[in-house]
Design a protein around this motif. Structure first.
Motif, mmCIF file in Angstrom:
data_model
loop_
_atom_site.group_PDB
_atom_site.id
_atom_site.type_symbol
_atom_site.label_atom_id
_atom_site.label_comp_id
_atom_site.label_asym_id
_atom_site.label_seq_id
_atom_site.Cartn_x
_atom_site.Cartn_y
_atom_site.Cartn_z
ATOM 1 N N SER A 614 0.795 -1.149 0.091
ATOM 2 C CA SER A 614 0.057 -0.119 -0.007
ATOM 3 C C SER A 614 0.849 1.132 0.077
ATOM 4 O O SER A 614 0.478 2.430 -0.579
ATOM 5 C CB SER A 614 -0.977 0.113 1.174
ATOM 6 O OG SER A 614 -1.750 -1.244 1.311
ATOM 7 N N ALA A 615 2.042 1.211 0.465
ATOM 8 C CA ALA A 615 3.050 2.391 0.608
ATOM 9 C C ALA A 615 3.616 2.267 -0.509
ATOM 10 O O ALA A 615 4.542 3.290 -0.851
ATOM 11 C CB ALA A 615 3.900 2.190 1.958
ATOM 12 N N GLY A 616 3.808 1.542 -1.313
ATOM 13 C CA GLY A 616 4.281 1.648 -2.632
ATOM 14 C C GLY A 616 5.807 0.693 -2.691
ATOM 15 O O GLY A 616 6.342 0.932 -3.693
ATOM 16 N N ALA A 653 1.909 -8.458 -9.115
ATOM 17 C CA ALA A 653 1.922 -9.068 -10.234
ATOM 18 C C ALA A 653 1.620 -8.002 -11.453
ATOM 19 O O ALA A 653 2.085 -7.879 -12.395
ATOM 20 C CB ALA A 653 1.632 -10.573 -10.594
ATOM 21 N N LEU A 654 0.292 -7.686 -10.996
ATOM 22 C CA LEU A 654 -0.335 -6.604 -11.945
ATOM 23 C C LEU A 654 0.533 -5.190 -12.034
ATOM 24 O O LEU A 654 0.644 -4.754 -12.845
ATOM 25 C CB LEU A 654 -1.760 -6.357 -11.544
ATOM 26 C CG LEU A 654 -2.856 -7.295 -11.779
ATOM 27 C CD1 LEU A 654 -4.105 -6.697 -11.174
ATOM 28 C CD2 LEU A 654 -2.952 -7.436 -13.240
ATOM 29 N N GLN A 655 1.202 -4.792 -10.532
ATOM 30 C CA GLN A 655 1.834 -3.497 -10.573
ATOM 31 C C GLN A 655 3.043 -3.892 -11.298
ATOM 32 O O GLN A 655 3.581 -2.774 -11.888
ATOM 33 C CB GLN A 655 2.394 -3.297 -9.071
ATOM 34 C CG GLN A 655 1.237 -2.905 -8.232
ATOM 35 C CD GLN A 655 0.570 -1.479 -8.664
ATOM 36 O OE1 GLN A 655 -0.620 -1.456 -9.458
ATOM 37 N NE2 GLN A 655 1.306 -0.513 -8.593
ATOM 38 N N ARG A 656 3.483 -5.163 -11.399
ATOM 39 C CA ARG A 656 4.948 -5.297 -12.391
ATOM 40 C C ARG A 656 4.490 -5.558 -13.887
ATOM 41 O O ARG A 656 5.512 -5.676 -14.415
ATOM 42 C CB ARG A 656 5.490 -6.671 -11.854
ATOM 43 C CG ARG A 656 5.883 -6.777 -10.319
ATOM 44 C CD ARG A 656 7.057 -6.165 -10.005
ATOM 45 N NE ARG A 656 7.623 -6.129 -8.727
ATOM 46 C CZ ARG A 656 8.604 -5.498 -8.149
ATOM 47 N NH1 ARG A 656 8.873 -4.341 -8.762
ATOM 48 N NH2 ARG A 656 9.095 -5.856 -6.928
ATOM 49 N N GLY A 657 3.313 -5.695 -14.133
ATOM 50 C CA GLY A 657 2.909 -5.653 -15.527
ATOM 51 C C GLY A 657 2.875 -7.070 -15.965
ATOM 52 O O GLY A 657 2.818 -7.391 -17.062
ATOM 53 N N GLU A 766 -2.458 5.205 -8.467
ATOM 54 C CA GLU A 766 -2.008 5.067 -9.842
ATOM 55 C C GLU A 766 -3.102 4.546 -10.842
ATOM 56 O O GLU A 766 -3.161 4.910 -11.964
ATOM 57 C CB GLU A 766 -0.820 3.815 -9.634
ATOM 58 C CG GLU A 766 0.486 4.343 -9.393
ATOM 59 C CD GLU A 766 1.592 3.161 -9.275
ATOM 60 O OE1 GLU A 766 1.412 2.237 -9.835
ATOM 61 O OE2 GLU A 766 2.582 3.706 -8.570
ATOM 62 N N VAL A 767 -4.222 3.947 -10.201
ATOM 63 C CA VAL A 767 -5.424 3.400 -11.097
ATOM 64 C C VAL A 767 -6.116 4.697 -11.621
ATOM 65 O O VAL A 767 -6.329 4.746 -13.005
ATOM 66 C CB VAL A 767 -6.478 2.481 -10.188
ATOM 67 C CG1 VAL A 767 -7.563 2.327 -10.869
ATOM 68 C CG2 VAL A 767 -5.592 1.287 -9.955
ATOM 69 N N VAL A 768 -6.098 5.581 -10.721
ATOM 70 C CA VAL A 768 -6.819 6.709 -11.098
ATOM 71 C C VAL A 768 -5.977 8.161 -11.706
ATOM 72 O O VAL A 768 -6.594 9.195 -11.897
ATOM 73 C CB VAL A 768 -7.818 7.313 -9.958
ATOM 74 C CG1 VAL A 768 -8.730 6.239 -9.632
ATOM 75 C CG2 VAL A 768 -6.978 7.779 -8.749
ATOM 76 N N ALA A 769 -4.851 7.882 -11.714
ATOM 77 C CA ALA A 769 -3.959 8.921 -12.070
ATOM 78 C C ALA A 769 -4.003 9.456 -13.260
ATOM 79 O O ALA A 769 -4.180 8.768 -14.441
ATOM 80 C CB ALA A 769 -2.323 8.203 -11.998
#
Length: 806
Positions: A614-616, A653-657, A766-769
């Motif tokens: 959550s903190a990135g 995994a989604l964050q890593r693409g 990041e989803v709504v950025a």
């Protein structure tokens, strides 16, 4: 010289060599077949002074002992039997002749197998040592000689490595070409179950002429029939395992036989109070003295246990033999088993409140130590002439221990068995009625850990849950006892979520009126965890959490303190305070490990990973998740932790693409969640991940077909606003990518309103950025503002309707 090799005992030989250089009387003690004679022979052979072996095993009368020593020294012909002759003159007395011969000589006497002539051997040894300063005595016996100056050296069973070497050596002699590598697991099992006794191992190895190692291991339950056929040239009492133990049995008096028989009812040993309570019947032997005698005779082992005194146990071979002897007296065996069950019921009921207190750690260890005895007590009370009430009381006393220490599956087997013995319809309001109702709650509580939701959503379980709630909802002292305090969970298991929340409030009130602090803490904790994950619940938790923190400090139970820390971490996580959440989860982990709540530990690590995610900090989150997986694998069956960890892995995994890995992790999570009853937010998270993966694989339109039903299920499950907002924000992204900017603005505004000022996590941001800027450019400022205002007024149900309108 012996005709076969001497295997192992290197440390014992070194110690004996040092002993013989400074001590004058050493007695090697141990059970029959432990290798005392071979060890004494090898030690004496390496001793610098002349050594003489005196074999006492064949003597049939104590008076023959001095003559046997004379014969061994070559001073007269062998005499095995003391004959009736006129009183000898002093010069003819064998003991006097020995003293005269040895008075000025240095030599080592090995008095072998003294146990059946122990008093005569002791008397002679004392006389020789007193009058012959150059004499040393090395004795072997199943009990000490008991004279001044004696040093007793117990001959312990062989450790695994030399035991395996002995089996390999004797096995190769029995069957050419045999090696332990043929079946190392079976050889290890044989040596362990034979307690590392050399004679037993040799007898087992001899069976390799006929059987494989696995066949031998599988037949050890009947070891006395299996282990026969020793060398023809050894004494008859060393040719079979039964003969070895028979020899010891024949040397016991009746009191010793009685206590040894009764000791066989114990599983895993006992302490002195337990032995006295179970082996004494008020009319028989003094148990403490008799137990000491059995220890001296190497039939019972005495071992220090922490600060709790000595613990007594029998080698498995002796235990099996004693159990056979006990079975031959069934009435006495039944009475002994009843005393055993009563003693351990009292012990369990004494321990139960203490394992929920600040004093819990030593008591948890005590219960772990006595676990086999507690299982034996449960077996006694549920088999044969069952004592159902005692079995129920044992289950109540052990229920929390089963849960805490992850014996949940075993506990469920016992509660289910006891329920089959419990009258189905005891009169309402009677003690028997309440025992059955509490047992039903405990059974469901333990079964929930290893069963899917479908098990409990049947007409039978719904009917049972209704009866439980009718009984417990009204409130009484009976409703405020563990496990009865868990009655609201029956609604959760059967899927009646609305009732679950209302029932929790009722249970809290019942406990405030009738329960102790620990019980109140459990239901408050349950309500707090539920509220954090429930629509509208987060603003309500602060008062309960504050009260829980006070209760946890007052009660001192580390599990309670761990759960309160976990709840505090969840609240901080929900409010975007990730460093604070991590600190709380780390405290939960420390306390869970301290109390041995092994199932809680991997979950706490996974929550720390969520705080990092959550903190990135994706790298730290991945590292922690691997640690949680490793810890969960050690304990097995932690399906809820595994499902949650796999959801986190999919998000990472989604964050890593990596959509392929995310899909695989999501599949694993669903497979794990199908095995248990899972909370709605976990299912909602998996549904959202599915939609995001679909968007990447097939485009936003395909994802929108999934996100509406996902939000609908989350709303129906009353998931927390944080969860609903995350799904809505994913929907806003899909809508924008599908060229539906106005709907995207409304979805994002709705999600922002539901968050009520609480921040998004780094991945959620990041989803709504860029969405506000992107949609404002397409719609223009005025329309964008109108759509935003309309969206901010949308309820979750309203957004579901909009998303599923097509």
């Amino acid at each position: 010289p012996r005709l076969n090799s001497f295997v192992g005992r290197e440390p014992e030989l070194a110690a004996l060599h040092a002993d013989l250089a400074r001590l004058r009387l050493i007695t090697l003690t141990g059970p029959g077949g432990s290798g005392k004679t071979r060890l004494a022979e090898h030690a004496a052979a390496a001793h610098p002074e002349p050594g003489w072996l005196v074999e006492l095993a064949r003597l049939d009368h104590p008076a023959a002992v001095p003559g046997a020593v004379l014969s061994a020294l070559g001073l007269r012909e062998n005499s095995l039997v003391a004959r009736e002759t006129p009183a000898p003159t002093a010069a003819a007395d064998p003991a006097t002749r020995l003293v005269e011969h040895c008075a000025h000589r240095s030599l080592l006497l090995v008095l072998d197998n003294c146990e059946h002539v122990v008093e005569a051997a002791a008397e002679l040894a004392e006389r020789l040592l007193t009058h012959c300063p150059g004499v040393r005595v090395l004795a072997t016996s199943r009990e000490p000689l008991g004279i001044p100056g004696e040093t007793v050296r117990p001959v312990e069973p062989l450790p695994p490595d030399p035991a395996h070497r002995l089996f390999a050596d004797r096995g190769a002699a029995a069957r050419a070409g045999f090696t332990v590598d043929d079946d190392p697991a079976a050889v290890a099992e044989i040596c362990a179950r034979l307690d590392g006794l050399p004679l037993a191992i040799e007898l087992a190895a001899a069976r390799l002429r006929l059987l494989t190692p696995r066949q031998i291991a599988d037949r050890l339950d009947d070891r006395f029939r299996l282990l026969t056929g020793g060398a023809r040239t050894v004494l008859p009492r060393q040719q079979t395992l039964r003969a070895v133990v028979d020899w010891s049995w024949d040397l016991l008096d009746e009191a010793e036989r009685t206590v040894l028989r009764r000791l066989s009812v114990f599983a895993g040993g006992c302490d002195l109070p337990a032995a006295e309570a179970v082996c004494g019947d008020g009319t028989g032997p003094d148990v403490a003295d008799t137990l000491g005698s059995l220890v001296d005779k190497s039939l019972v082992l005495a071992e220090p246990y922490e600060r709790h005194g000595m613990r007594y146990r029998m080698l498995e071979t002796i235990h099996e033999y004693a159990a056979e002897r006990a079975a031959a007296r069934p009435a006495d065996l039944r009475a002994t088993a009843r005393r055993h069950a009563a003693h351990f019921l009292a012990f369990a009921e004494q321990a139960e409140p203490l394992i929920r207190s600040a004093a819990q750690l030593p008591w948890i260890r005590l219960v772990e130590t006595e676990l086999d005895n507690l299982r034996a007590a449960l077996h006694t009370t549920t088999a044969g002439e069952a004592d159902t009430e005692s079995a129920q009381r044992l289950a109540f006393a052990l229920g929390w221990f089963w849960w805490l220490r992850n014996y949940r599956g075993e506990g469920a087997e016992w509660t289910t068995r006891i329920l089959t013995l419990t009258p189905a319809q005891p009169p309402e309001g009677t003690p028997a009625y309440w025992r059955r109702m509490r047992l039903q709650v405990l059974d469901m509580f333990l079964l929930a850990e290893s069963n899917s939701a479908e098990k409990f959503r049947t007409p039978e379980y719904r009917d049972l849950a209704a009866r439980i709630k009718t009984a417990f909802r009204h409130g009484s002292p009976e409703t405020a006892l563990f496990p009865g305090i868990l009655w609201p969970a029956t609604s959760f298991l059967t899927g009646d979520v609305l009732e679950f929340h209302a029932d929790l409030d009722q249970s809290v009130e019942n406990c405030r009126r009738h329960a102790g602090a620990w019980e109140l803490g459990v239901v408050l904790m349950l309500r707090t965890h539920v509220a954090i994950d429930m629509t509208g619940g987060l603003p309500t938790v602060d008062a309960d959490l504050a009260e829980l923190q006070e209760i946890a400090q007052r009660v001192g139970d580390r599990w309670t303190r761990a759960q309160v820390a976990s709840a505090a971490g969840e609240v901080a996580l929900s409010r975007g305070r990730y460093a604070e959440a991590r600190t709380a989860f780390e405290e939960c982990l420390r306390l869970a490990r301290e109390v041995g709540a092994h199932v809680e530990a991997p979950f706490a690590i996974a929550r720390i990973a969520e705080a990092a995610y959550s903190a990135g900090d994706l790298d730290d989150a991945e590292r922690l998740l691997a640690e949680a997986d490793e810890e969960a694998d050690q304990h097995g069956g932690v399906y809820d932790v595994s499902a949650y960890a796999r959801l986190l892995a999919a998000l990472l995994a989604l964050q890593r693409g990596d959509a392929v890995r995310a899909r695989a992790e999501c599949g694993l999570a669903r497979a794990q969640s199908e095995r248990i009853t899972v909370p709605a937010q976990l299912t909602a998270g998996l549904d959202a991940v599915d939609a995001v993966i679909t968007a990447r694989e097939q485009g936003p339109a395909a994802a929108l077909a999934l996100i509406g039903p996902a939000l609908s299920a989350a709303v129906e499950g009353r998931c927390a606003e944080r969860v609903l907002a995350g799904i809505a924000e994913a929907a806003a992204r899909f809508l924008a990518d599908a060229d539906r900017p106005a709907e995207a603005v409304r979805a994002l505004a709705a999600a922002t309103a539901w968050r009520a000022g609480l921040p998004r996590s780094v991945p959620e941001s990041e989803v709504v950025a860029g969405l506000p800027e992107r949609t404002r450019a397409l719609l223009g400022p005025e329309r964008w503002a109108r759509e935003e205002a309309a969206g901010a007024a949308l309820t979750p149900a309203g957004l579901v309707a909009a998303l599923t309108a097509d």
